[in-house]
Design a protein around this motif. Structure first.
Motif, PDB file in Angstrom:
ATOM      1  N   UNK A 196       0.831  -1.215   0.000  1.00 37.76           N
ATOM      2  CA  UNK A 196       0.000   0.000   0.000  1.00 37.76           C
ATOM      3  C   UNK A 196       0.862   1.261   0.000  1.00 37.76           C
ATOM      4  N   UNK A 197       1.863   1.321   0.888  1.00 36.54           N
ATOM      5  CA  UNK A 197       2.615   2.573   1.037  1.00 36.54           C
ATOM      6  C   UNK A 197       3.750   2.715   0.018  1.00 36.54           C
ATOM      7  N   UNK A 198       4.147   1.626  -0.607  1.00 40.00           N
ATOM      8  CA  UNK A 198       5.164   1.683  -1.671  1.00 40.00           C
ATOM      9  C   UNK A 198       4.581   1.153  -2.974  1.00 40.00           C
ATOM     10  N   UNK A 199       3.327   1.435  -3.209  1.00 39.06           N
ATOM     11  CA  UNK A 199       2.643   0.882  -4.388  1.00 39.06           C
ATOM     12  C   UNK A 199       3.318   1.314  -5.689  1.00 39.06           C
ATOM     13  N   UNK A 200       3.803   2.573  -5.750  1.00 42.39           N
ATOM     14  CA  UNK A 200       4.437   3.050  -6.987  1.00 42.39           C
ATOM     15  C   UNK A 200       5.700   2.244  -7.287  1.00 42.39           C
ATOM     16  N   UNK A 201       6.584   2.121  -6.279  1.00 42.80           N
ATOM     17  CA  UNK A 201       7.839   1.397  -6.493  1.00 42.80           C
ATOM     18  C   UNK A 201       7.573  -0.091  -6.792  1.00 42.80           C
ATOM     19  N   UNK A 202       6.657  -0.688  -6.045  1.00 45.82           N
ATOM     20  CA  UNK A 202       6.381  -2.112  -6.239  1.00 45.82           C
ATOM     21  C   UNK A 202       5.739  -2.373  -7.596  1.00 45.82           C
ATOM     22  N   UNK A 203       4.813  -1.547  -7.994  1.00 44.58           N
ATOM     23  CA  UNK A 203       4.159  -1.774  -9.292  1.00 44.58           C
ATOM     24  C   UNK A 203       5.106  -1.524 -10.468  1.00 44.58           C
ATOM     25  N   UNK A 204       6.035  -0.559 -10.302  1.00 45.89           N
ATOM     26  CA  UNK A 204       7.042  -0.360 -11.352  1.00 45.89           C
ATOM     27  C   UNK A 204       7.921  -1.607 -11.472  1.00 45.89           C
ATOM     28  N   UNK A 205       8.328  -2.156 -10.327  1.00 41.73           N
ATOM     29  CA  UNK A 205       9.129  -3.387 -10.328  1.00 41.73           C
ATOM     30  C   UNK A 205       8.331  -4.532 -10.944  1.00 41.73           C
ATOM     31  N   UNK A 206       7.085  -4.658 -10.526  1.00 36.94           N
ATOM     32  CA  UNK A 206       6.228  -5.740 -11.007  1.00 36.94           C
ATOM     33  C   UNK A 206       6.014  -5.643 -12.521  1.00 36.94           C
ATOM     34  N   UNK A 207       5.831  -4.441 -13.030  1.00 36.44           N
ATOM     35  CA  UNK A 207       5.626  -4.256 -14.477  1.00 36.44           C
ATOM     36  C   UNK A 207       6.837  -4.726 -15.274  1.00 36.44           C
ATOM     37  N   UNK A 208       8.041  -4.406 -14.767  1.00 37.54           N
ATOM     38  CA  UNK A 208       9.262  -4.834 -15.469  1.00 37.54           C
ATOM     39  C   UNK A 208       9.379  -6.355 -15.490  1.00 37.54           C
ATOM     40  N   UNK A 209       9.052  -6.986 -14.366  1.00 33.96           N
ATOM     41  CA  UNK A 209       9.119  -8.449 -14.298  1.00 33.96           C
ATOM     42  C   UNK A 209       8.073  -9.078 -15.218  1.00 33.96           C
ATOM     43  N   UNK A 210       6.874  -8.523 -15.202  1.00 26.89           N
ATOM     44  CA  UNK A 210       5.812  -9.057 -16.066  1.00 26.89           C
ATOM     45  C   UNK A 210       6.182  -8.927 -17.537  1.00 26.89           C
ATOM     46  N   UNK A 211       6.850  -7.821 -17.888  1.00 27.03           N
ATOM     47  CA  UNK A 211       7.257  -7.621 -19.285  1.00 27.03           C
ATOM     48  C   UNK A 211       8.214  -8.733 -19.729  1.00 27.03           C
ATOM     49  N   UNK A 212       9.140  -9.103 -18.835  1.00 15.82           N
ATOM     50  CA  UNK A 212      10.076 -10.197 -19.150  1.00 15.82           C
ATOM     51  C   UNK A 212       9.309 -11.505 -19.328  1.00 15.82           C
TER      52      UNK A 212
END
Length: 217
Positions: A196-212
């Motif tokens: 919840x409190x680091x949603x921006x950082x976590x979702x950016x990380x998650x997007x990069x992993x999902x792209x791979x």
């Protein structure tokens, strides 16, 4: 922007995790170095890596010492920590199985009818207990820390619950799979509060992993 703390283990899935991070564009040079350091910080990418044992990764994430972690589903099933499972990473595949000596499978079933209990050896006592409870079978669970395949051979247990990837170790010890309990693979997990409190950082990380993951299909 705060640092993203990620718990990893140098276990069976470590190399594939590093390949994933590299393909996602992260600098893994520090993670590749031979070192006894357990905390590695990349100031440019604002990432702090925490290196620990596989069974401790969910604990670090549950208590917020790490925001994210990568760990096998087998560890999550056994530890039952309160973490948020974000993504099935698709590597490190194996399965939980119930196995017994091929020549004794019928005897075990017959003995259970008379004794009302089966003796099972395993490193994963919670997984085994959950399995037999769901099956409605009374089982005595014996905790071992390794060489579980020996238990039926020397008469310590009737059956075993263990992880198997190729089935070769089971076959080499004259064991057959009686039942497949669950499929396992590496998972990306998150701390509930961090999500919840680091949603921006976590979702950016998650997007990069999902792209791979998408590009590898």
């Amino acid at each position: 922007m705060s640092y993203l703390k990620i718990a990893l283990s140098k276990g069976a899935i470590y190399e594939e995790t590093l390949s994933l991070f590299k393909n996602a564009g992260f600098d893994i040079s520090e993670l590749r170095k031979e070192s006894r350091k357990l905390r590695l910080v990349n100031d440019n990418e604002k990432i702090e890596y925490i290196l620990t044992r596989p069974f401790d990764v969910p604990t670090f994430v549950e208590y917020g010492a790490a925001d994210l972690g990568i760990v096998g589903k087998d560890v999550l099933m056994e530890t039952k920590k309160k973490v948020f499972e974000l993504l099935d990473l698709g590597y490190g595949k194996c399965k939980f199985v119930l196995a017994a000596l091929s020549k004794e499978k019928d005897d075990i079933e017959e003995n259970y009818k008379h004794l009302g209990q089966v003796r099972v050896a395993t490193k994963f006592t919670k997984v085994a207990e959950d399995y037999f409870t769901k099956q409605g079978v009374q089982a005595e669970i014996i905790k071992l820390h390794g060489s579980v395949e020996l238990a039926p051979i020397v008469g310590l247990a009737d059956e075993i619950v263990d992880l198997s990837s190729t089935g070769k170790t089971l076959a080499d010890n004259n064991l057959i799979i009686v039942d497949e309990i669950a499929e396992c693979s590496a998972r990306l997990i998150a701390n509930h509060v961090s999500y919840k409190i680091k949603s921006k950082e976590i979702n950016e990380f998650l997007d990069k992993v999902k792209q791979v993951k998408r590009s590898s299909k």
